[in-house]
Write a protein that holds these residues in place. Structure first.
Motif, PDB file in Angstrom:
ATOM      1  N   GLY A 196     -15.920  13.155  15.118  1.00  0.00           N
ATOM      2  CA  GLY A 196     -16.468  11.832  14.814  1.00  0.00           C
ATOM      3  C   GLY A 196     -15.634  11.105  13.781  1.00  0.00           C
ATOM      4  N   PHE A 197     -15.197  11.823  12.741  1.00  0.00           N
ATOM      5  CA  PHE A 197     -14.365  11.206  11.717  1.00  0.00           C
ATOM      6  C   PHE A 197     -13.029  10.751  12.294  1.00  0.00           C
ATOM      7  CE2 PHE A 197     -11.059  11.608   8.470  1.00  0.00           C
ATOM      8  CZ  PHE A 197     -11.479  10.608   7.600  1.00  0.00           C
ATOM      9  N   LEU A 198     -12.425  11.593  13.122  1.00  0.00           N
ATOM     10  CA  LEU A 198     -11.141  11.214  13.729  1.00  0.00           C
ATOM     11  C   LEU A 198     -11.304  10.010  14.653  1.00  0.00           C
ATOM     12  CD1 LEU A 198      -9.521  14.695  14.487  1.00  0.00           C
ATOM     13  CD2 LEU A 198      -8.859  13.020  12.760  1.00  0.00           C
ATOM     14  N   THR A 199     -12.385   9.970  15.416  1.00  0.00           N
ATOM     15  CA  THR A 199     -12.642   8.821  16.293  1.00  0.00           C
ATOM     16  C   THR A 199     -12.817   7.552  15.469  1.00  0.00           C
ATOM     17  OG1 THR A 199     -13.726  10.286  17.871  1.00  0.00           O
ATOM     18  CG2 THR A 199     -14.148   7.934  18.099  1.00  0.00           C
ATOM     19  N   LEU A 200     -13.582   7.651  14.396  1.00  0.00           N
ATOM     20  CA  LEU A 200     -13.778   6.507  13.520  1.00  0.00           C
ATOM     21  C   LEU A 200     -12.461   6.053  12.895  1.00  0.00           C
ATOM     22  CD1 LEU A 200     -15.794   4.629  12.031  1.00  0.00           C
ATOM     23  CD2 LEU A 200     -15.891   6.359  10.249  1.00  0.00           C
ATOM     24  N   PHE A 201     -11.656   7.007  12.444  1.00  0.00           N
ATOM     25  CA  PHE A 201     -10.372   6.682  11.825  1.00  0.00           C
ATOM     26  C   PHE A 201      -9.436   6.008  12.825  1.00  0.00           C
ATOM     27  CE2 PHE A 201      -6.007   7.882  10.686  1.00  0.00           C
ATOM     28  CZ  PHE A 201      -5.930   7.288   9.442  1.00  0.00           C
ATOM     29  N   ILE A 202      -9.354   6.535  14.039  1.00  0.00           N
ATOM     30  CA  ILE A 202      -8.458   5.958  15.054  1.00  0.00           C
ATOM     31  C   ILE A 202      -8.943   4.564  15.464  1.00  0.00           C
ATOM     32  CG2 ILE A 202      -7.660   6.215  17.435  1.00  0.00           C
ATOM     33  CD1 ILE A 202      -7.617   9.265  16.920  1.00  0.00           C
ATOM     34  N   SER A 203     -10.245   4.400  15.672  1.00  0.00           N
ATOM     35  CA  SER A 203     -10.781   3.091  16.061  1.00  0.00           C
ATOM     36  C   SER A 203     -10.558   2.062  14.965  1.00  0.00           C
ATOM     37  CB  SER A 203     -12.274   3.191  16.353  1.00  0.00           C
ATOM     38  OG  SER A 203     -12.513   4.079  17.404  1.00  0.00           O
ATOM     39  N   ALA A 204     -10.807   2.444  13.721  1.00  0.00           N
ATOM     40  CA  ALA A 204     -10.597   1.521  12.603  1.00  0.00           C
ATOM     41  C   ALA A 204      -9.124   1.155  12.476  1.00  0.00           C
ATOM     42  CB  ALA A 204     -11.112   2.134  11.313  1.00  0.00           C
ATOM     43  N   SER A 205      -8.260   2.105  12.680  1.00  0.00           N
ATOM     44  CA  SER A 205      -6.821   1.822  12.596  1.00  0.00           C
ATOM     45  C   SER A 205      -6.395   0.833  13.678  1.00  0.00           C
ATOM     46  CB  SER A 205      -6.017   3.112  12.737  1.00  0.00           C
ATOM     47  OG  SER A 205      -6.349   4.001  11.711  1.00  0.00           O
ATOM     48  N   ILE A 206      -6.872   1.031  14.883  1.00  0.00           N
ATOM     49  CA  ILE A 206      -6.530   0.110  15.983  1.00  0.00           C
ATOM     50  C   ILE A 206      -7.061  -1.286  15.694  1.00  0.00           C
ATOM     51  CG2 ILE A 206      -6.981  -0.402  18.414  1.00  0.00           C
ATOM     52  CD1 ILE A 206      -6.860   2.631  18.924  1.00  0.00           C
ATOM     53  N   LEU A 207      -8.307  -1.380  15.219  1.00  0.00           N
ATOM     54  CA  LEU A 207      -8.881  -2.694  14.928  1.00  0.00           C
ATOM     55  C   LEU A 207      -8.155  -3.389  13.785  1.00  0.00           C
ATOM     56  CD1 LEU A 207     -12.694  -2.016  15.333  1.00  0.00           C
ATOM     57  CD2 LEU A 207     -11.211  -3.345  16.821  1.00  0.00           C
ATOM     58  N   ILE A 208      -7.760  -2.659  12.762  1.00  0.00           N
ATOM     59  CA  ILE A 208      -7.001  -3.265  11.656  1.00  0.00           C
ATOM     60  C   ILE A 208      -5.642  -3.732  12.143  1.00  0.00           C
ATOM     61  CG2 ILE A 208      -5.827  -2.719   9.488  1.00  0.00           C
ATOM     62  CD1 ILE A 208      -8.276  -1.023   8.768  1.00  0.00           C
ATOM     63  N   PHE A 209      -5.000  -2.939  12.995  1.00  0.00           N
ATOM     64  CA  PHE A 209      -3.706  -3.359  13.556  1.00  0.00           C
ATOM     65  C   PHE A 209      -3.848  -4.626  14.388  1.00  0.00           C
ATOM     66  CE2 PHE A 209      -0.794  -3.223  17.206  1.00  0.00           C
ATOM     67  CZ  PHE A 209       0.408  -3.377  16.532  1.00  0.00           C
ATOM     68  N   LEU A 210      -4.882  -4.682  15.234  1.00  0.00           N
ATOM     69  CA  LEU A 210      -5.085  -5.871  16.063  1.00  0.00           C
ATOM     70  C   LEU A 210      -5.448  -7.097  15.221  1.00  0.00           C
ATOM     71  CD1 LEU A 210      -6.969  -4.371  19.124  1.00  0.00           C
ATOM     72  CD2 LEU A 210      -4.609  -5.189  19.023  1.00  0.00           C
ATOM     73  N   THR A 211      -6.200  -6.890  14.153  1.00  0.00           N
ATOM     74  CA  THR A 211      -6.529  -7.995  13.263  1.00  0.00           C
ATOM     75  C   THR A 211      -5.269  -8.541  12.606  1.00  0.00           C
ATOM     76  OG1 THR A 211      -8.694  -7.038  12.827  1.00  0.00           O
ATOM     77  CG2 THR A 211      -7.907  -8.658  11.253  1.00  0.00           C
ATOM     78  N   GLY A 212      -4.416  -7.656  12.115  1.00  0.00           N
ATOM     79  CA  GLY A 212      -3.154  -8.097  11.517  1.00  0.00           C
ATOM     80  C   GLY A 212      -2.267  -8.807  12.516  1.00  0.00           C
ATOM     81  N   LEU A 213      -2.198  -8.294  13.731  1.00  0.00           N
ATOM     82  CA  LEU A 213      -1.394  -8.918  14.774  1.00  0.00           C
ATOM     83  C   LEU A 213      -1.919 -10.319  15.109  1.00  0.00           C
ATOM     84  CD1 LEU A 213       0.998  -8.118  16.617  1.00  0.00           C
ATOM     85  CD2 LEU A 213      -0.696  -7.467  18.327  1.00  0.00           C
ATOM     86  N   THR A 214      -3.235 -10.458  15.219  1.00  0.00           N
ATOM     87  CA  THR A 214      -3.838 -11.759  15.520  1.00  0.00           C
ATOM     88  C   THR A 214      -3.588 -12.744  14.389  1.00  0.00           C
ATOM     89  OG1 THR A 214      -5.540 -10.662  16.813  1.00  0.00           O
ATOM     90  CG2 THR A 214      -6.003 -12.907  16.102  1.00  0.00           C
ATOM     91  N   LEU A 215      -3.772 -12.304  13.161  1.00  0.00           N
ATOM     92  CA  LEU A 215      -3.547 -13.177  12.014  1.00  0.00           C
ATOM     93  C   LEU A 215      -2.089 -13.615  11.930  1.00  0.00           C
ATOM     94  CD1 LEU A 215      -4.901 -14.449   9.574  1.00  0.00           C
ATOM     95  CD2 LEU A 215      -4.304 -12.415   8.276  1.00  0.00           C
ATOM     96  N   THR A 216      -1.170 -12.691  12.158  1.00  0.00           N
ATOM     97  CA  THR A 216       0.248 -13.027  12.145  1.00  0.00           C
ATOM     98  C   THR A 216       0.585 -14.032  13.238  1.00  0.00           C
ATOM     99  OG1 THR A 216       0.738 -10.830  11.305  1.00  0.00           O
ATOM    100  CG2 THR A 216       2.571 -12.049  12.261  1.00  0.00           C
ATOM    101  N   ALA A 217       0.070 -13.825  14.437  1.00  0.00           N
ATOM    102  CA  ALA A 217       0.331 -14.764  15.537  1.00  0.00           C
ATOM    103  C   ALA A 217      -0.251 -16.132  15.237  1.00  0.00           C
ATOM    104  CB  ALA A 217      -0.241 -14.206  16.837  1.00  0.00           C
ATOM    105  N   ALA A 218      -1.437 -16.179  14.636  1.00  0.00           N
ATOM    106  CA  ALA A 218      -2.054 -17.461  14.315  1.00  0.00           C
ATOM    107  C   ALA A 218      -1.247 -18.217  13.272  1.00  0.00           C
ATOM    108  CB  ALA A 218      -3.485 -17.252  13.826  1.00  0.00           C
TER     109      ALA A 218
END
Length: 150
Positions: A28-50
């Protein structure tokens, strides 16, 4: 006497196992860590593109703003008109449906309040009519007292 001997490796290992997470907790911790990492990466990518899009498109937006503002205003008015028309049509359909059920005798919600209000209006009107008759007669007698020949 107190036992001041240092703990053995086996005792330390046993303590570590008592406090270590079990497999479902670890997964569960690893799933949470991987999901949070992906979402943070996508947030940064979206913000950079904007930000990059805003930097590169600002001159285009400024040069074409005399076209965009009237178009946006027209689209806003058209959207507001369509939504208002839809809302009014929905309210009219609900009103007609309620009136249809009321006149068919199906007793829709609120019909008892409508009947109570109509009875109150009728009672009030009859009281006002009776009062007007009494008061009108009173005025007629006052007129005759003021002008005895009339």
């Amino acid at each position: 006497m107190a036992d001041n001997r240092p703990p053995t490796v086996a005792a330390l290992f046993r303590r570590f196992q008592e406090h270590a997470p079990n497999s479902p907790q670890l997964i569960g911790f690893l799933t949470l860590f991987i999901s949070a990492s992906i979402l943070i990466f996508l947030t940064g990518l979206t913000l950079t593109a904007a930000v990059l899009a805003l930097i590169f498109l600002t001159p285009f937006i400024l040069l074409t703003s005399p076209i965009w503002l009237p178009v946006a205003f027209f689209l806003f008015l058209a959207t507001a008109g369509v939504l208002s028309l839809g809302g009014l049509a929905l309210a009219a359909a609900a009103g007609f449906s309620w009136a249809y059920r009321y006149f068919k005798g199906m007793h829709p919600p609120g019909s008892d309040r409508l009947e109570y209000a109509s009875r109150r209006i009728y009672d009030t009107a009859s009281h006002v009519k009776d009062y007007a008759r009494e008061y009108g007669g009173y005025l007629q007698s006052k007129v005759k007292d003021a002008a005895p020949g009339a």
